[in-house]
Scaffold this active site. Sequence first.
Site, PDB file in Angstrom:
ATOM      1  N   THR A  28       2.922 -73.860 -10.560  1.00 46.76           N
ATOM      2  CA  THR A  28       1.760 -73.843  -9.638  1.00 46.76           C
ATOM      3  C   THR A  28       0.370 -74.695 -10.634  1.00 46.76           C
ATOM      4  O   THR A  28       0.702 -74.936 -11.396  1.00 46.76           O
ATOM      5  CB  THR A  28       0.771 -71.995 -10.248  1.00 46.76           C
ATOM      6  OG1 THR A  28       0.627 -71.656 -11.510  1.00 46.76           O
ATOM      7  CG2 THR A  28       1.525 -70.929  -9.712  1.00 46.76           C
ATOM      8  N   LYS A  73      -0.304 -79.681 -17.264  1.00 43.42           N
ATOM      9  CA  LYS A  73       0.525 -80.981 -17.604  1.00 43.42           C
ATOM     10  C   LYS A  73      -1.159 -81.572 -18.866  1.00 43.42           C
ATOM     11  O   LYS A  73      -1.616 -82.674 -18.260  1.00 43.42           O
ATOM     12  CB  LYS A  73       0.121 -82.426 -16.997  1.00 43.42           C
ATOM     13  CG  LYS A  73       1.362 -82.012 -15.387  1.00 43.42           C
ATOM     14  CD  LYS A  73       0.961 -83.437 -14.266  1.00 43.42           C
ATOM     15  CE  LYS A  73       2.227 -83.206 -14.057  1.00 43.42           C
ATOM     16  NZ  LYS A  73       2.446 -81.719 -12.596  1.00 43.42           N
ATOM     17  N   TYR A 101      12.053 -88.831  -3.642  1.00 43.18           N
ATOM     18  CA  TYR A 101      12.926 -87.491  -3.332  1.00 43.18           C
ATOM     19  C   TYR A 101      14.150 -88.082  -3.655  1.00 43.18           C
ATOM     20  O   TYR A 101      14.737 -88.811  -3.328  1.00 43.18           O
ATOM     21  CB  TYR A 101      12.870 -86.206  -2.501  1.00 43.18           C
ATOM     22  CG  TYR A 101      11.305 -85.702  -1.792  1.00 43.18           C
ATOM     23  CD1 TYR A 101      10.796 -85.210  -3.016  1.00 43.18           C
ATOM     24  CD2 TYR A 101      10.741 -86.826  -0.931  1.00 43.18           C
ATOM     25  CE1 TYR A 101       9.748 -84.409  -2.290  1.00 43.18           C
ATOM     26  CE2 TYR A 101       9.752 -85.985  -0.694  1.00 43.18           C
ATOM     27  CZ  TYR A 101       8.697 -85.057  -1.298  1.00 43.18           C
ATOM     28  OH  TYR A 101       7.604 -83.789  -1.214  1.00 43.18           O
TER      29      TYR A 101
END
Length: 267
Positions: free
Chosen positions: A60, A93, A217
């Site tokens: 999240t 972070k 990606y």
Amino acid sequence: MSKATYKERAATHPSPVAAKLFNIMHEKQTNLCASLDVRTTKELLELVEALGPKICLLKTHVDILTDFSMEGTVKPLKALSAKYNFLLFEDRKFADIGNTVKLQYSAGVYRIAEWADITNAHGVVGPGIVSGLKQAAEEVTKEPRGLLMLAELSCKGSLATGEYTKGTVDIAKSDKDFVIGFIAQRDMGGRDEGYDWLIMTPGVGLDDKGDALGQQYRTVDDVVSTGSDIIIVGRGLFAKGRDAKVEGERYRKAGWEAYLRRCGQQN
């Protein structure tokens, strides 16, 4: 790169959080972490309800939510994590001095240490960030907590390479129980020194190659074969009108089969 099974690693891991996560992965046959960056609690909980059976971990960013509250957001999230057996990872972070991150982790609006099994931090400020976060966790809860260090990122032009990555790995060695692994694009070694780090890899996609903001990606097979233990998938699960249940199973199956191949249990 570890070729041991998740069950084998759970049995020997020094971190209760990592051991619990490995056991969940083994029991549910999934190495999928869902990254759900949405703006409302309603959207978040609806997606978690759809994806819960397919994931081992929910990532999240609660500071994106416009209506976050401990009662309205965290309480039902924790209920869903118990119902579907997955852990919670707040992708905070952290990147400040020890005393500041201690307060950011334990206090404020989000009180992350109270509910998130796992969080993460940059290594830029040195080992004090690890001790500050660990102190906060120990003061706030008796539940085990784990920290991931950000060794590498999936975005184009990232500065988290070379000597920075090496320095971050050195910081991780300062606490074997609390630092459980890395956000990274590949294996970070350490087994010859007695470390069994979890590697979680963002930027995984079966369809899209990137976005206009620098995201790049990689395929599921690519990241797992180079050392990733957990694939982090975000928009590939629910954006562009995708069916979260269908995509959740698609990524779960791809990740699990890639893991079995790495362990030599499937051709």
